[in-house]
Scaffold this active site. Structure first.
Site, PDB file in Angstrom:
ATOM      1  N   GLY A  98       0.991  -1.362   0.056  1.00  9.90           N
ATOM      2  CA  GLY A  98      -0.120   0.014  -0.044  1.00  9.90           C
ATOM      3  C   GLY A  98       0.853   1.452  -0.014  1.00  9.90           C
ATOM      4  CG  ASN A  99      -0.297   4.570  -1.412  1.00  6.74           C
ATOM      5  OD1 ASN A  99      -1.043   5.621  -1.087  1.00  6.74           O
ATOM      6  ND2 ASN A  99      -0.778   3.869  -2.686  1.00  6.74           N
ATOM      7  CB  SER A 100       1.612   7.028   3.666  1.00 11.82           C
ATOM      8  OG  SER A 100       2.729   7.354   3.003  1.00 11.82           O
ATOM      9  CB  SER A 101      -2.647   8.387  -0.838  1.00 15.36           C
ATOM     10  OG  SER A 101      -3.620   9.342  -1.029  1.00 15.36           O
ATOM     11  CB  ALA A 123      -1.312   7.459  -3.917  1.00 12.88           C
TER      12      ALA A 123
END
Ligand code: C5P
Length: 226
Positions: A29-32, A96
């Site tokens: 995942g990502n931190s958006s 994102a």
């Protein structure tokens, strides 16, 4: 009160960050946070647009965003955005999106085996939704907008990377912002430069994500009017 200058317009906004399953309980995942995308959807609603917000893994279902479509993976986000984009005057890809996903997703949790090295996770490239939308133009005259979250590095500054991205993606507008080290992701403020498809600067904005959202819609509206 804001002008209802988007009345009669249909817009699609994507927000949040996609997740790609590694196994049934793990993901890449990502931190958006999704805050800029949610602000874009709310601003468009306030200005009278008919809005579809496709939200990837938002912390809570947002209010006042029009039709909300929750998704998890890039494949789901792509399907939802493309379905809504058939009728849309503008699509803003603020999400994102994971560039890669694991090739194999086992049905059971990956187990740690004592004394054994971990199996590598083989990745495959995801479709670039923004580039597809920009290339295909699902509706004639549709304005396609991307985001470029750049950290800047030894190869060049944030804007140089953003301009190159704008040209590569073929979008009408790309909103370039600096991320990393407490910038943009998860915060309530944003500092952006909007470039056109040729990489020329058309607008800059710094302040709340609400303010940035309105500047983005102003830029979209100018293109729609042409
Ligand atoms: O290439 P990069 O991921 O930095 O590009 C960011 C922009 O492209 C964002 O607007 C994002 O929503 C979009 N994107 C996409 N599909 C991907 C990767 C990024 O639509 N697979």
């Amino acid at each position: 009160a804001r002008p209802r200058d988007l009345a009669g317009r249909r817009v699609v906004v994507s927000a949040g960050g996609t997740r790609e399953a590694i196994d049934p309980v793990r993901f890449i995942g990502n931190s958006s946070s999704g805050k800029q995308g949610v602000a874009l959807a709310r601003a468009a609603v306030a200005r009278g647009a008919d809005v579809v917000l496709v939200g990837a893994n938002l912390a809570q279902p947002p209010s006042g965003v029009g039709t909300f479509v929750p998704v998890v993976s890039t494949a789901e986000l792509r399907d939802a955005v493309r379905a809504a984009a058939q009728e849309a005057d503008a699509v803003v890809m603020a999400a994102a999106v994971a560039d890669f996903r694991p090739v194999h997703v086992p049905d059971a949790k990956i187990k740690k085996v004592a004394g054994q090295a971990p199996a590598p996770i083989e990745l495959v490239e995801n479709p670039d939704i923004l580039r597809e939308l920009a290339t295909e133009r699902l509706r004639p005259g549709q304005v396609v907008v991307g985001f470029a979250a750049e950290t800047g590095d030894a190869d060049g500054d944030v804007l140089t990377h953003g301009r190159a991205k704008a040209r590569r993606k073929g979008a009408d507008l790309v909103v370039v912002n600096a991320v990393g080290a407490g910038k943009a992701f998860g915060t309530d403020e944003n500092d952006v430069t909007i470039v056109d498809g040729a990489g020329e600067v058309v607008e800059t904005a710094a302040g709340s994500k609400e303010l940035v959202a309105d500047v983005v819609w102003d830029a979209v509206l100018k293109r729609l009017a042409r």
